[in-house]
Design an enzyme around this catalytic site. Structure first.
Site, mmCIF file in Angstrom:
data_model
loop_
_atom_site.group_PDB
_atom_site.id
_atom_site.type_symbol
_atom_site.label_atom_id
_atom_site.label_comp_id
_atom_site.label_asym_id
_atom_site.label_seq_id
_atom_site.Cartn_x
_atom_site.Cartn_y
_atom_site.Cartn_z
ATOM 1 N N LEU A 15 -7.721 1.199 -5.402
ATOM 2 C CA LEU A 15 -6.581 0.825 -4.637
ATOM 3 C C LEU A 15 -6.560 1.295 -3.283
ATOM 4 C CD1 LEU A 15 -4.695 1.357 -7.662
ATOM 5 C CD2 LEU A 15 -3.386 -0.113 -6.562
ATOM 6 N N CYS A 16 -6.577 0.416 -2.240
ATOM 7 C CA CYS A 16 -6.785 1.178 -1.033
ATOM 8 C C CYS A 16 -5.235 1.116 -0.435
ATOM 9 C CB CYS A 16 -7.628 0.211 0.037
ATOM 10 S SG CYS A 16 -7.024 -0.966 1.149
ATOM 11 N N ALA A 29 -2.577 -1.456 1.544
ATOM 12 C CA ALA A 29 -2.686 -1.335 0.262
ATOM 13 C C ALA A 29 -3.496 -2.258 -0.396
ATOM 14 C CB ALA A 29 -1.052 -1.848 -0.240
ATOM 15 N N CYS A 30 -4.660 -2.225 -0.100
ATOM 16 C CA CYS A 30 -5.806 -3.033 -0.392
ATOM 17 C C CYS A 30 -6.199 -2.418 -1.896
ATOM 18 C CB CYS A 30 -7.093 -2.852 0.226
ATOM 19 S SG CYS A 30 -7.019 -3.518 1.897
ATOM 20 N N THR A 31 -6.653 -3.411 -2.890
ATOM 21 C CA THR A 31 -6.839 -2.860 -3.988
ATOM 22 C C THR A 31 -8.038 -3.587 -4.787
ATOM 23 O OG1 THR A 31 -4.365 -3.387 -4.824
ATOM 24 C CG2 THR A 31 -6.029 -3.493 -6.631
#
Length: 352
Positions: A15-16, A29-31
């Site tokens: 997860l970002c 909130a990248c994943t």
């Protein structure tokens, strides 16, 4: 030199997003979801969360592409000793702003994903080493490496250089994986490369650094999930991370590719930030798109959040020999659905 770290087994997602609820800096909130132990296929998924469109274009690059790692579009980012290379491998990628690659895979089954990391520091420019602007970091590896081990070796030969697009600096770190299930997380902290290499590295967020993420995750235990396991439901990064870890831990073994892709996309959707949600001041951005990749069969899936359809393309169905045309498809069309391999069209000019 690369600083290799082999740390304890951790999670099944990447997860970002920030792992502490009190983190006050802007976050994305990248994943990325890596499922490399299902006995069917190595599959991976990611979400792209950003405050604006990254202008994604699905692009197929054949072998033999001439690259200049010192250019960001028409701007010379690396003036002294830019890296120049001819691609060994073909790739199917999602480009960003037309100046770099955010996500994709190559014909050997190596794939990767750029995610945001606020603490990224590529260090002072060392002109003795060929420089690659950060937007082409992933493309350089897809062009030249067949697997994670080769990609890590190549990183010793170049230097990643900061670039900027649309007013955003490329403070990114990179996750890569290959068809064998091998995985690595690459970061630059205080000007030095830090690499976490191993099949166990399936989860990552951007801030704080991966070392700290690993320590924080030890406080969460989803090794024995049940229907009574409490799950948080807010939009902050900690809550999303806990939900993703829980659902990853209970994935059933897939019988088909369709089931495997459905499973990881389900988790990606669960931890996505709803489009148009009023998160002003949260430091959290809407999910722009989601991708999924079958590394075993070299199939690439794409889902734009403003479109009701999942689309996909088979890398092996394209002409990949040197001299073949660069093919592209703009995914922003609700008329697109299912296998779109035949809907790609030759690019009038390669994006980079």
């Amino acid at each position: 030199m690369l600083k290799l770290k082999f740390l304890p087994v951790c999670y099944s997602l990447l997860l970002c997003s920030v792992l502490t609820a009190t983190w006050t800096q802007p976050t994305e909130a990248c994943t990325r979801i890596l499922w490399n132990n299902n006995d069917l296929a190595v599959v991976v998924s990611r979400t792209m969360d950003w405050p604006e469109s990254t202008e994604p274009v699905l692009t197929v690059f054949p072998r033999g592409m001439e690259r200049d790692g010192g250019r960001t579009g028409d701007t010379i980012t690396v003036k002294d000793n830019p890296a120049r290379w001819t691609s060994k491998y073909a790739s199917l990628v999602t480009t960003m702003y037309g100046i770099g690659t955010a996500d994709g895979l190559n014909e050997k089954g190596l794939s990767g994903h750029l995610l945001y990391l606020n603490d990224t520091d590529f260090g002072l420019r060392d002109t003795k080493r060929p420089g690659v602007q950060a937007g082409l970091w992933l493309q350089y590896l897809l062009d030249n490496a067949a697997n994670v081990k080769e990609a890590l070796a190549l990183m010793k030969q170049i230097q990643i250089v900061m670039t900027e697009a649309h007013g955003h600096k490329a403070t990114v770190h990179l996750a890569i994986e290959d068809a064998s299930g091998d995985s690595a997380v690459l970061e630059y902290i205080d000007g030095k490369p830090v690499v976490h290499h191993g099949k166990q590295y399936r989860v990552m967020t951007n801030d704080p650094t991966y070392d700290e993420q690993l320590a924080l995750l030890k406080k969460q235990d989803y090794s024995n999930p049940s229907s009574d396991t409490p799950l948080p439901g807010n939009v902050n990064p900690v809550d999303r991370f806990q939900r993703a870890s829980y659902f990853s831990a209970i994935l059933p073994k897939p019988n088909t590719e369709r089931e495997a892709i459905a499973a990881i996309l389900a988790i990606a959707r669960n931890v996505s930030v709803p489009f148009g949600a009023p998160y002003k001041g949260f430091g959290i951005y809407n999910t722009e798109y989601r991708t999924a990749i079958n590394l075993t069969d070299r199939r690439y899936f794409f889902e734009l959040t403003t479109s009701p359809n999942v689309i996909w393309a088979d890398l092996d169905s394209f002409q990949l020999a040197a001299g073949s045309p660069v093919m592209r498809l703009e995914p922003d069309s609700i008329s697109l659905s299912g296998d779109v391999s035949e809907k790609f069209r030759p690019a009038s000019k390669p994006p980079f």
